[in-house]
Write a protein that holds these residues in place. Sequence first.
Motif, PDB file in Angstrom:
ATOM      1  N   ARG A  82       0.805  -1.204   0.000  1.00  0.00           N
ATOM      2  CA  ARG A  82       0.000   0.000   0.000  1.00  0.00           C
ATOM      3  C   ARG A  82       0.847   1.266   0.000  1.00  0.00           C
ATOM      4  O   ARG A  82       0.662   2.153  -0.825  1.00  0.00           O
ATOM      5  CB  ARG A  82      -0.920  -0.001   1.239  1.00  0.00           C
ATOM      6  CG  ARG A  82      -1.840   1.207   1.300  1.00  0.00           C
ATOM      7  CD  ARG A  82      -2.681   1.197   2.555  1.00  0.00           C
ATOM      8  NE  ARG A  82      -1.843   1.183   3.751  1.00  0.00           N
ATOM      9  CZ  ARG A  82      -2.318   1.208   4.983  1.00  0.00           C
ATOM     10  NH1 ARG A  82      -3.614   1.192   5.199  1.00  0.00           N
ATOM     11  NH2 ARG A  82      -1.482   1.224   6.010  1.00  0.00           N
ATOM     12  N   ILE A  83       1.792   1.390   0.922  1.00  0.00           N
ATOM     13  CA  ILE A  83       2.501   2.651   1.081  1.00  0.00           C
ATOM     14  C   ILE A  83       3.961   2.577   0.663  1.00  0.00           C
ATOM     15  O   ILE A  83       4.633   3.598   0.620  1.00  0.00           O
ATOM     16  CB  ILE A  83       2.437   3.121   2.544  1.00  0.00           C
ATOM     17  CG1 ILE A  83       3.101   2.085   3.468  1.00  0.00           C
ATOM     18  CG2 ILE A  83       1.014   3.388   2.962  1.00  0.00           C
ATOM     19  CD1 ILE A  83       3.251   2.553   4.899  1.00  0.00           C
ATOM     20  N   GLY A  84       4.440   1.400   0.382  1.00  0.00           N
ATOM     21  CA  GLY A  84       5.861   1.240   0.142  1.00  0.00           C
ATOM     22  C   GLY A  84       6.573   1.098   1.469  1.00  0.00           C
ATOM     23  O   GLY A  84       6.347   1.865   2.402  1.00  0.00           O
ATOM     24  N   ALA A  85       7.384   0.090   1.596  1.00  0.00           N
ATOM     25  CA  ALA A  85       8.089  -0.135   2.846  1.00  0.00           C
ATOM     26  C   ALA A  85       9.317  -0.990   2.567  1.00  0.00           C
ATOM     27  O   ALA A  85       9.399  -1.653   1.542  1.00  0.00           O
ATOM     28  CB  ALA A  85       7.177  -0.826   3.861  1.00  0.00           C
ATOM     29  N   VAL A  86      10.255  -0.947   3.484  1.00  0.00           N
ATOM     30  CA  VAL A  86      11.485  -1.716   3.340  1.00  0.00           C
ATOM     31  C   VAL A  86      11.445  -2.849   4.355  1.00  0.00           C
ATOM     32  O   VAL A  86      11.260  -2.608   5.553  1.00  0.00           O
ATOM     33  CB  VAL A  86      12.720  -0.833   3.579  1.00  0.00           C
ATOM     34  CG1 VAL A  86      14.002  -1.652   3.469  1.00  0.00           C
ATOM     35  CG2 VAL A  86      12.741   0.325   2.586  1.00  0.00           C
ATOM     36  N   PRO A  87      11.606  -4.106   3.924  1.00  0.00           N
ATOM     37  CA  PRO A  87      11.514  -5.224   4.858  1.00  0.00           C
ATOM     38  C   PRO A  87      12.701  -5.278   5.808  1.00  0.00           C
ATOM     39  O   PRO A  87      13.837  -5.003   5.427  1.00  0.00           O
ATOM     40  CB  PRO A  87      11.493  -6.451   3.939  1.00  0.00           C
ATOM     41  CG  PRO A  87      12.193  -6.006   2.704  1.00  0.00           C
ATOM     42  CD  PRO A  87      11.836  -4.559   2.535  1.00  0.00           C
ATOM     43  N   VAL A  88      12.426  -5.607   7.064  1.00  0.00           N
ATOM     44  CA  VAL A  88      13.474  -5.804   8.054  1.00  0.00           C
ATOM     45  C   VAL A  88      13.949  -7.247   7.929  1.00  0.00           C
ATOM     46  O   VAL A  88      13.171  -8.185   8.073  1.00  0.00           O
ATOM     47  CB  VAL A  88      12.952  -5.527   9.477  1.00  0.00           C
ATOM     48  CG1 VAL A  88      14.066  -5.743  10.499  1.00  0.00           C
ATOM     49  CG2 VAL A  88      12.411  -4.110   9.581  1.00  0.00           C
ATOM     50  N   THR A  89      15.234  -7.434   7.639  1.00  0.00           N
ATOM     51  CA  THR A  89      15.739  -8.780   7.390  1.00  0.00           C
ATOM     52  C   THR A  89      16.643  -9.303   8.491  1.00  0.00           C
ATOM     53  O   THR A  89      17.089 -10.444   8.433  1.00  0.00           O
ATOM     54  CB  THR A  89      16.506  -8.840   6.060  1.00  0.00           C
ATOM     55  OG1 THR A  89      17.638  -7.971   6.128  1.00  0.00           O
ATOM     56  CG2 THR A  89      15.622  -8.424   4.906  1.00  0.00           C
ATOM     57  N   GLY A  90      16.945  -8.492   9.507  1.00  0.00           N
ATOM     58  CA  GLY A  90      17.797  -8.992  10.575  1.00  0.00           C
ATOM     59  C   GLY A  90      18.214  -7.903  11.537  1.00  0.00           C
ATOM     60  O   GLY A  90      17.724  -6.772  11.474  1.00  0.00           O
ATOM     61  N   GLU A  91      19.113  -8.266  12.427  1.00  0.00           N
ATOM     62  CA  GLU A  91      19.657  -7.350  13.412  1.00  0.00           C
ATOM     63  C   GLU A  91      21.157  -7.172  13.177  1.00  0.00           C
ATOM     64  O   GLU A  91      21.806  -8.062  12.627  1.00  0.00           O
ATOM     65  CB  GLU A  91      19.464  -7.891  14.834  1.00  0.00           C
ATOM     66  CG  GLU A  91      18.009  -8.028  15.237  1.00  0.00           C
ATOM     67  CD  GLU A  91      17.855  -8.544  16.656  1.00  0.00           C
ATOM     68  OE1 GLU A  91      18.878  -8.976  17.254  1.00  0.00           O
ATOM     69  OE2 GLU A  91      16.732  -8.517  17.171  1.00  0.00           O
ATOM     70  N   VAL A  92      21.683  -6.036  13.587  1.00  0.00           N
ATOM     71  CA  VAL A  92      23.121  -5.803  13.571  1.00  0.00           C
ATOM     72  C   VAL A  92      23.566  -5.515  14.993  1.00  0.00           C
ATOM     73  O   VAL A  92      23.010  -4.653  15.666  1.00  0.00           O
ATOM     74  CB  VAL A  92      23.514  -4.649  12.622  1.00  0.00           C
ATOM     75  CG1 VAL A  92      23.467  -5.090  11.170  1.00  0.00           C
ATOM     76  CG2 VAL A  92      22.612  -3.431  12.813  1.00  0.00           C
ATOM     77  N   GLN A  93      24.565  -6.280  15.446  1.00  0.00           N
ATOM     78  CA  GLN A  93      25.058  -6.108  16.807  1.00  0.00           C
ATOM     79  C   GLN A  93      26.467  -6.654  16.911  1.00  0.00           C
ATOM     80  O   GLN A  93      26.705  -7.847  16.714  1.00  0.00           O
ATOM     81  CB  GLN A  93      24.151  -6.825  17.805  1.00  0.00           C
ATOM     82  CG  GLN A  93      24.594  -6.645  19.250  1.00  0.00           C
ATOM     83  CD  GLN A  93      23.626  -7.268  20.238  1.00  0.00           C
ATOM     84  OE1 GLN A  93      22.608  -7.848  19.851  1.00  0.00           O
ATOM     85  NE2 GLN A  93      23.926  -7.146  21.509  1.00  0.00           N
ATOM     86  N   ALA A  94      27.401  -5.781  17.216  1.00  0.00           N
ATOM     87  CA  ALA A  94      28.789  -6.201  17.364  1.00  0.00           C
ATOM     88  C   ALA A  94      28.926  -7.132  18.561  1.00  0.00           C
ATOM     89  O   ALA A  94      28.322  -6.911  19.617  1.00  0.00           O
ATOM     90  CB  ALA A  94      29.697  -4.983  17.539  1.00  0.00           C
ATOM     91  N   GLY A  95      29.704  -8.182  18.383  1.00  0.00           N
ATOM     92  CA  GLY A  95      29.966  -9.113  19.466  1.00  0.00           C
ATOM     93  C   GLY A  95      28.891 -10.140  19.705  1.00  0.00           C
ATOM     94  O   GLY A  95      28.996 -10.956  20.619  1.00  0.00           O
ATOM     95  N   HIS A  96      27.846 -10.143  18.864  1.00  0.00           N
ATOM     96  CA  HIS A  96      26.742 -11.095  19.029  1.00  0.00           C
ATOM     97  C   HIS A  96      26.875 -12.181  17.966  1.00  0.00           C
ATOM     98  O   HIS A  96      26.589 -11.956  16.800  1.00  0.00           O
ATOM     99  CB  HIS A  96      25.405 -10.368  18.889  1.00  0.00           C
ATOM    100  CG  HIS A  96      24.208 -11.240  19.108  1.00  0.00           C
ATOM    101  ND1 HIS A  96      24.018 -11.957  20.264  1.00  0.00           N
ATOM    102  CD2 HIS A  96      23.143 -11.521  18.309  1.00  0.00           C
ATOM    103  CE1 HIS A  96      22.886 -12.624  20.182  1.00  0.00           C
ATOM    104  NE2 HIS A  96      22.350 -12.390  19.006  1.00  0.00           N
ATOM    105  N   TRP A  97      27.333 -13.351  18.385  1.00  0.00           N
ATOM    106  CA  TRP A  97      27.586 -14.458  17.472  1.00  0.00           C
ATOM    107  C   TRP A  97      26.479 -15.498  17.605  1.00  0.00           C
ATOM    108  O   TRP A  97      26.139 -15.912  18.711  1.00  0.00           O
ATOM    109  CB  TRP A  97      28.935 -15.102  17.779  1.00  0.00           C
ATOM    110  CG  TRP A  97      30.091 -14.183  17.522  1.00  0.00           C
ATOM    111  CD1 TRP A  97      30.579 -13.223  18.357  1.00  0.00           C
ATOM    112  CD2 TRP A  97      30.885 -14.125  16.339  1.00  0.00           C
ATOM    113  NE1 TRP A  97      31.642 -12.568  17.762  1.00  0.00           N
ATOM    114  CE2 TRP A  97      31.855 -13.111  16.534  1.00  0.00           C
ATOM    115  CE3 TRP A  97      30.890 -14.843  15.140  1.00  0.00           C
ATOM    116  CZ2 TRP A  97      32.811 -12.792  15.579  1.00  0.00           C
ATOM    117  CZ3 TRP A  97      31.840 -14.544  14.188  1.00  0.00           C
ATOM    118  CH2 TRP A  97      32.785 -13.532  14.399  1.00  0.00           C
ATOM    119  N   VAL A  98      25.900 -15.904  16.480  1.00  0.00           N
ATOM    120  CA  VAL A  98      24.782 -16.850  16.512  1.00  0.00           C
ATOM    121  C   VAL A  98      24.972 -17.941  15.471  1.00  0.00           C
ATOM    122  O   VAL A  98      25.624 -17.750  14.443  1.00  0.00           O
ATOM    123  CB  VAL A  98      23.436 -16.144  16.259  1.00  0.00           C
ATOM    124  CG1 VAL A  98      23.112 -15.179  17.378  1.00  0.00           C
ATOM    125  CG2 VAL A  98      23.442 -15.415  14.918  1.00  0.00           C
TER     126      VAL A  98
END
Length: 225
Positions: A82-98
């Motif tokens: 409807r309005i145009g949007a950018v999808p959130v695909t993840g998080e950014v965090q230094a020192g966070h290993w997964v």
Amino acid sequence: METIGKRLATARENAGYRSAREAAETLQWTYSTYASHENGARIPKIHTVRKYARAFGVNASWLMTGEPKDAKEAVPFEPRDRIGAVPVTGEVQAGHWVEEESFSFHDNSYVPMSPDPQYPPDAQMAFLVRGNSMNRVVQDGDYVIAVRTGHSRDAVENDIVVVRRRIGELAETSLKRLRFVDGAWQLFPDSTDPKFQKPVYLGSIENGDSVEIIARVIGSYRPLE
């Protein structure tokens, strides 16, 4: 007989991703997990199927069962339609290993900003910022808008970039500022926190570490509290 894996591969190809690895790395998924779902070695759980369906723009029921026959039939309404949007695909965090993708996708996982018309809409993504490793630029809880590598100009000195580091099956996704220092490209935090001052060398492989730029940041968004 067509399987979930085959339908997943079809959806991924139709969404423009040439390989399972390209899709996984672009969308912040663990490659080995996604590949095992696409090749049929493992059956994904329903919440994971829904995540894949949203990312590839298909119906989750079709991915699971093959019904309805039209993969895009009755796809739930998405705000970007409807309005145009950018999808959130993840998080950014230094020192966070997964090992596994740690960001939980929700039906409203979009930043309410229209994609920048300079770049392909499907090459633009948003990341939720966690921590204070770049707090001179963005704060915990902000979103950054980025363009995948290869879909805009190359990153240059002082650009802010999304960086992927790997040690074996573990991955860290963070923001860094690109600088050319002492004859080498280095990736610096931009923080007031003494814990986040040490740079990382671009392309280096140290102690099993691989370092690469996966996207260039073009903007940010801060939700109102």
